[in-house]
Write a protein that holds these residues in place. Sequence first.
Motif: not given
Ligand code: NAP
Length: 222
Positions: A51, A79, A102, A127, A129, A149, A174, A180
């Motif tokens: 998806i 995200g 997204t 999820i 932020s 967000k 989170p 990444d």
């Molecule tokens: N890391 C943080 O510090 C942090 C803080 C606050 C909030 N968040 C939120 O937490 C969530 C996960 O973040 P993360 O840190 O795990 O980021 P990440 O490592 O960059 O992973 C992002 C994930 O989202 C998927 N994704 C992106 N665009 C998509 C689309 N159009 N359709 C389906 N899947 C898609 C990516 O899939 P692909 O592999 O195909 O790109 C990947 O699985 C996000 O919503 C982010 O905004 C993260």
Amino acid sequence: MSQVLIIGASRGIGLELARQCRAAGEQVVATARSDAGPAALEALGAKALRIDVADTASASGLAWQIDGYQFNAVWIVAGAYGPDHQGLQTPTEAEFDQVMHTNVLGPMRVLPQLLDALAPDARLALISSRMGAIGTRTHSYGWLYRASKAAANSVLKDASLQLQGRATCISFHPGWVRTDMGGPDADIDVQTSVAGMRGVLARATSADNGAFFDYLGQALAW
Ligand SMILES: NC(=O)c1ccc[n+]([C@@H]2O[C@H](COP(=O)([O-])OP(=O)(O)OC[C@H]3O[C@@H](n4cnc5c(N)ncnc54)[C@H](OP(=O)(O)O)[C@@H]3O)[C@@H](O)[C@H]2O)c1
């Protein structure tokens, strides 16, 4: 066996959710959009779906693929951060569309397709932020991501009102997580973030419907 759906599980927080849910003996259906994503999920024993929440045709194919499931927990994780703006730079239309499609349109596409696939008293986590919070904001970098967000929080709140009595819907910060997106200097590892959120969601009651929590269960201001 508890049934769990994770939207956006190819890496980072979503993949770790799949890993911890499988380790807890839960039945996991998880989505990826890349070629590599499904293999990693299947290696964990999850059922992998393809998806892309930013693609109309792909996202609209969720409902039939989850037909027959009764999910006890749903995690909408997918995200994108987009451009690393430090000031008031206007995003290009492509940047705006990628982030908003997204982070905002994605949940608005996913949520309606879940309605027939929720178990009684299901838990639904988006999820979001802390960067989406407006009332407590003290920085302005990443204003496109922040706007997305804030809008995602609005989407979660409306879903909580629509699903009142059927599901407990929670918006999560989170933590600043070493993925990444979060980068190597972030505060916490992905295992800590996910274990915290899973615990908070498991302990949530109907009184928490429509809340905004961090991964430790602390209530956040919108
Ligand atoms: N890391 C943080 O510090 C942090 C803080 C606050 C909030 N968040 C939120 O937490 C969530 C996960 O973040 P993360 O840190 O795990 O980021 P990440 O490592 O960059 O992973 C992002 C994930 O989202 C998927 N994704 C992106 N665009 C998509 C689309 N159009 N359709 C389906 N899947 C898609 C990516 O899939 P692909 O592999 O195909 O790109 C990947 O699985 C996000 O919503 C982010 O905004 C993260």
